[in-house]
Scaffold this motif. Structure first.
Motif, PDB file in Angstrom:
ATOM      1  N   GLU A 188      12.884  12.546 -17.813  1.00 16.87           N
ATOM      2  CA  GLU A 188      11.441  12.539 -18.097  1.00 16.87           C
ATOM      3  C   GLU A 188      10.694  13.447 -17.119  1.00 16.87           C
ATOM      4  O   GLU A 188       9.788  14.193 -17.511  1.00 16.87           O
ATOM      5  CB  GLU A 188      10.907  11.113 -17.997  1.00 16.87           C
ATOM      6  N   ILE A 189      11.092  13.396 -15.841  1.00 12.44           N
ATOM      7  CA  ILE A 189      10.449  14.243 -14.848  1.00 12.44           C
ATOM      8  C   ILE A 189      10.726  15.709 -15.133  1.00 12.44           C
ATOM      9  O   ILE A 189       9.831  16.561 -15.058  1.00 12.44           O
ATOM     10  CB  ILE A 189      10.933  13.876 -13.429  1.00 12.44           C
ATOM     11  N   ARG A 190      11.968  16.043 -15.490  1.00  4.14           N
ATOM     12  CA  ARG A 190      12.327  17.429 -15.815  1.00  4.14           C
ATOM     13  C   ARG A 190      11.468  17.959 -16.961  1.00  4.14           C
ATOM     14  O   ARG A 190      10.950  19.078 -16.908  1.00  4.14           O
ATOM     15  CB  ARG A 190      13.799  17.517 -16.201  1.00  4.14           C
ATOM     16  N   ASN A 191      11.342  17.166 -18.008  1.00  5.77           N
ATOM     17  CA  ASN A 191      10.564  17.601 -19.171  1.00  5.77           C
ATOM     18  C   ASN A 191       9.096  17.808 -18.804  1.00  5.77           C
ATOM     19  O   ASN A 191       8.453  18.770 -19.250  1.00  5.77           O
ATOM     20  CB  ASN A 191      10.691  16.573 -20.294  1.00  5.77           C
ATOM     21  N   TRP A 192       8.556  16.888 -18.002  1.00  6.14           N
ATOM     22  CA  TRP A 192       7.157  17.017 -17.575  1.00  6.14           C
ATOM     23  C   TRP A 192       6.969  18.275 -16.744  1.00  6.14           C
ATOM     24  O   TRP A 192       6.000  19.013 -16.946  1.00  6.14           O
ATOM     25  CB  TRP A 192       6.734  15.783 -16.794  1.00  6.14           C
ATOM     26  N   GLU A 193       7.878  18.534 -15.825  1.00  6.26           N
ATOM     27  CA  GLU A 193       7.749  19.690 -14.947  1.00  6.26           C
ATOM     28  C   GLU A 193       7.917  21.007 -15.705  1.00  6.26           C
ATOM     29  O   GLU A 193       7.308  22.017 -15.346  1.00  6.26           O
ATOM     30  CB  GLU A 193       8.751  19.604 -13.799  1.00  6.26           C
ATOM     31  N   HIS A 241       0.832  -1.202   0.000  1.00  8.77           N
ATOM     32  CA  HIS A 241       0.000   0.000   0.000  1.00  8.77           C
ATOM     33  C   HIS A 241       0.866   1.252   0.000  1.00  8.77           C
ATOM     34  O   HIS A 241       0.547   2.240  -0.662  1.00  8.77           O
ATOM     35  CB  HIS A 241      -0.934   0.003   1.203  1.00  8.77           C
ATOM     36  N   ALA A 242       1.964   1.235   0.749  1.00  7.97           N
ATOM     37  CA  ALA A 242       2.873   2.389   0.757  1.00  7.97           C
ATOM     38  C   ALA A 242       3.452   2.635  -0.630  1.00  7.97           C
ATOM     39  O   ALA A 242       3.584   3.784  -1.071  1.00  7.97           O
ATOM     40  CB  ALA A 242       3.992   2.156   1.771  1.00  7.97           C
ATOM     41  N   ILE A 243       3.789   1.566  -1.332  1.00 11.93           N
ATOM     42  CA  ILE A 243       4.302   1.698  -2.698  1.00 11.93           C
ATOM     43  C   ILE A 243       3.232   2.290  -3.615  1.00 11.93           C
ATOM     44  O   ILE A 243       3.518   3.144  -4.466  1.00 11.93           O
ATOM     45  CB  ILE A 243       4.781   0.324  -3.227  1.00 11.93           C
ATOM     46  N   GLN A 244       1.996   1.857  -3.437  1.00 11.91           N
ATOM     47  CA  GLN A 244       0.897   2.399  -4.231  1.00 11.91           C
ATOM     48  C   GLN A 244       0.712   3.890  -3.972  1.00 11.91           C
ATOM     49  O   GLN A 244       0.470   4.674  -4.896  1.00 11.91           O
ATOM     50  CB  GLN A 244      -0.393   1.646  -3.925  1.00 11.91           C
ATOM     51  N   GLN A 245       0.829   4.293  -2.719  1.00  9.64           N
ATOM     52  CA  GLN A 245       0.691   5.713  -2.385  1.00  9.64           C
ATOM     53  C   GLN A 245       1.778   6.534  -3.072  1.00  9.64           C
ATOM     54  O   GLN A 245       1.518   7.629  -3.589  1.00  9.64           O
ATOM     55  CB  GLN A 245       0.775   5.904  -0.872  1.00  9.64           C
ATOM     56  N   LEU A 246       3.004   6.025  -3.073  1.00  7.61           N
ATOM     57  CA  LEU A 246       4.111   6.729  -3.733  1.00  7.61           C
ATOM     58  C   LEU A 246       3.882   6.823  -5.237  1.00  7.61           C
ATOM     59  O   LEU A 246       4.210   7.840  -5.865  1.00  7.61           O
ATOM     60  CB  LEU A 246       5.430   6.011  -3.447  1.00  7.61           C
ATOM     61  N   ALA A 247       3.314   5.766  -5.819  1.00  6.04           N
ATOM     62  CA  ALA A 247       3.069   5.756  -7.262  1.00  6.04           C
ATOM     63  C   ALA A 247       1.989   6.761  -7.654  1.00  6.04           C
ATOM     64  O   ALA A 247       2.055   7.369  -8.734  1.00  6.04           O
ATOM     65  CB  ALA A 247       2.685   4.356  -7.720  1.00  6.04           C
ATOM     66  N   LYS A 248       0.998   6.945  -6.789  1.00  7.86           N
ATOM     67  CA  LYS A 248      -0.107   7.860  -7.085  1.00  7.86           C
ATOM     68  C   LYS A 248       0.243   9.322  -6.792  1.00  7.86           C
ATOM     69  O   LYS A 248      -0.378  10.235  -7.347  1.00  7.86           O
ATOM     70  CB  LYS A 248      -1.346   7.469  -6.276  1.00  7.86           C
ATOM     71  N   ALA A 249       1.217   9.545  -5.929  1.00 11.01           N
ATOM     72  CA  ALA A 249       1.511  10.891  -5.442  1.00 11.01           C
ATOM     73  C   ALA A 249       1.818  11.915  -6.531  1.00 11.01           C
ATOM     74  O   ALA A 249       1.360  13.066  -6.443  1.00 11.01           O
ATOM     75  CB  ALA A 249       2.660  10.838  -4.434  1.00 11.01           C
ATOM     76  N   PRO A 250       2.586  11.575  -7.589  1.00 11.24           N
ATOM     77  CA  PRO A 250       2.896  12.591  -8.607  1.00 11.24           C
ATOM     78  C   PRO A 250       1.673  13.143  -9.332  1.00 11.24           C
ATOM     79  O   PRO A 250       1.748  14.226  -9.921  1.00 11.24           O
ATOM     80  CB  PRO A 250       3.820  11.843  -9.584  1.00 11.24           C
ATOM     81  N   ALA A 251       0.558  12.433  -9.296  1.00 11.33           N
ATOM     82  CA  ALA A 251      -0.647  12.899  -9.989  1.00 11.33           C
ATOM     83  C   ALA A 251      -1.404  13.964  -9.208  1.00 11.33           C
ATOM     84  O   ALA A 251      -2.331  14.575  -9.735  1.00 11.33           O
ATOM     85  CB  ALA A 251      -1.575  11.714 -10.259  1.00 11.33           C
ATOM     86  N   GLU A 252      -1.014  14.222  -7.948  1.00 16.85           N
ATOM     87  CA  GLU A 252      -1.677  15.263  -7.167  1.00 16.85           C
ATOM     88  C   GLU A 252      -1.460  16.627  -7.821  1.00 16.85           C
ATOM     89  O   GLU A 252      -0.371  16.901  -8.341  1.00 16.85           O
ATOM     90  CB  GLU A 252      -1.130  15.300  -5.742  1.00 16.85           C
ATOM     91  N   PRO A 253      -2.477  17.500  -7.801  1.00 16.42           N
ATOM     92  CA  PRO A 253      -2.319  18.821  -8.435  1.00 16.42           C
ATOM     93  C   PRO A 253      -1.145  19.615  -7.881  1.00 16.42           C
ATOM     94  O   PRO A 253      -0.431  20.281  -8.617  1.00 16.42           O
ATOM     95  CB  PRO A 253      -3.649  19.508  -8.137  1.00 16.42           C
ATOM     96  N   THR A 254      -0.957  19.570  -6.564  1.00 18.99           N
ATOM     97  CA  THR A 254       0.207  20.195  -5.939  1.00 18.99           C
ATOM     98  C   THR A 254       0.694  19.276  -4.827  1.00 18.99           C
ATOM     99  O   THR A 254      -0.058  18.451  -4.310  1.00 18.99           O
ATOM    100  CB  THR A 254      -0.095  21.584  -5.346  1.00 18.99           C
ATOM    101  N   PHE A 255       1.970  19.448  -4.453  1.00 16.11           N
ATOM    102  CA  PHE A 255       2.559  18.626  -3.400  1.00 16.11           C
ATOM    103  C   PHE A 255       2.643  19.371  -2.066  1.00 16.11           C
ATOM    104  O   PHE A 255       3.153  18.827  -1.091  1.00 16.11           O
ATOM    105  CB  PHE A 255       3.982  18.202  -3.787  1.00 16.11           C
TER     106      PHE A 255
END
Length: 410
Positions: free
Chosen positions: A287-292, A213-227
């Motif tokens: 990939e993260i840099r380009n997305w950001e 479940h912790a791994i799932q939370q980490l995987a979903k976290a980048p989709a949040e509108p803001t951190f």
């Protein structure tokens, strides 16, 4: 141990939809089963305690023990939090929020039950804003830390240690780039991260399930509108579970001034990765840099629109208050002006406000919503908000032409 039906105390309001007593009883029993099974092992005290579900629309409540006599706290139904009511500390959960979940109610209830005991553990501390996590650079290093933590959770031995060094390196790189970031992140990880760690492990049927479940939370976290506030939930769960592996019983020793990353660094006998740029390549850094970079263009336009609406154009200025709730999903800083809080509700001495968004000043000493208001007696309405003014308060001109403010009646 007997886990029979819990007593349910429901206060109805005729003519409106009410809290479903059967469902409320099921949720109360689920919370009771989870916290009794945990047995106070994590924090040397039971998580079980008084719970109140509240529906703000119908004004109905359901409690797992008799409700105190007298006026109810104004925050009931608007927030998931812990409150003092009748000399007792209660966990209060919004009934519409709880029933809208597609599973996971047990984890939500345990999260909030931890907040109830947090002050007695000495782990309830003021948290600080994390506006740097709405910048491209702050988000970049946070996502790299999440990826490395996920790899560490999903591996063992040398692979796990290498991933931990990378995670701590990315964490250090981010904090070195923003003044005050280490302290502001640390405080929120103590306040919300520990609650989410507790909920993740207590609601899981096994340590393996908790890790997944912790791994799932980490995987979903980048989709949040803001951190800005959301980061502490998956990060706290991940560091807590890793500390379980390297420092069993750490929850009995943690202090309010501790940093979860530093605790893991010491207990695993490792040092953060120094060459973080090289390490970033193996975690999809490009990939993260380009997305950001693409997001930053869109975010600047979005923040500019918010600035026009909540700063440049006429606004209604309201005093602060203590009993308020908001959604941490989508919180957006406006540099130099404060932070936009979505789905904001407040009950204060001056009245009540429900708003799709509110600008909270950096010092939290004022609230702003778009003006002009439509006045209907003691009710005011505006773009995305409505409020009721309490007796003894009046609407007056604000500090700028076109602004309004709420003032005590002389």
């Amino acid at each position: 141990m007997n886990r029979g039906i819990l007593p349910l105390f429901l206060l109805p309001l005729a003519g409106l939809a009410q809290i479903d007593p059967q469902r409320a009883t099921e949720f109360f029993n689920e919370a009771k089963t989870l916290c009794e099974h945990e047995g106070g092992k994590l924090w040397k005290t039971s998580l079980c305690g008084p719970i109140v579900f509240a529906d703000p629309a119908t004004k109905t409540i359901a409690t797992n023990q008799p409700a105190p006599e007298g006026p109810r706290p104004r925050v009931l139904g608007f927030a998931n939090t812990a409150i003092d009511w009748g000399g007792v500390r209660w966990t209060t959960i919004s009934w519409p929020f709880l029933t809208a979940l597609q599973g996971g109610q047990g984890q939500v209830m345990i999260h909030e039950l931890f907040h109830r005991i947090q002050p007695q553990l000495g782990l309830f501390i003021p948290d600080l804003p994390n506006d740097h996590l709405d910048t491209a650079d702050g988000r970049y290093w946070m996502q790299l830390e999440w990826k490395a933590l996920s790899r560490a959770l999903d591996s063992s031995g040398g692979t796990r240690l290498a991933a931990l060094r990378a995670a701590l390196g990315f964490r250090a790189a981010r904090r070195s780039r923003f003044s005050g970031a280490a302290e502001s992140e640390r405080t929120l990880e103590i306040n919300e991260g520990l609650a989410e760690y507790t909920a993740t492990v207590v609601a899981a049927a096994s340590s393996l399930e908790a890790t997944r479940h912790a791994i799932q939370q980490l995987a979903k976290a980048p989709a949040e509108p803001t951190f800005v506030r959301q980061f502490a939930y998956p990060t706290g769960a991940a560091y807590g579970i890793l500390l379980d592996a390297y420092a069993p019983g750490w929850t009995h020793r943690i202090q309010p001034g501790d940093d979860l990353g530093k605790l893991l660094e010491a207990s695993a006998h490792i040092r953060p990765q120094k060459d973080v740029e090289a390490a970033a390549e193996s975690y999809g850094g490009l990939e993260i840099r380009n997305w950001e970079a693409r997001r930053e263009v869109e975010q600047k336009a979005y923040v500019a629109a918010l600035r026009r609406r909540f700063v440049d154009e006429p606004v209604l200025i309201l005093p602060p208050g203590r009993n308020f709730s908001f959604s941490s999903i989508g919180m957006t800083p406006i540099p130099g002006e404060g932070t936009i809080y979505p789905s904001f509700r407040i009950a204060a001495a001056w009245g009540t406000l429900e708003a799709s968004a509110v600008l909270v000043s950096p010092d939290s000493n004022k609230l702003s919503v778009p003006a002009p208001p439509v006045i209907e007696g003691k009710t005011l309405k505006g773009d995305g908000w409505s409020m009721t003014i309490a007796e003894g308060w009046v609407l007056g001109p604000g500090p700028r032409a076109g602004d309004f403010q709420l003032l005590r009646e002389r």
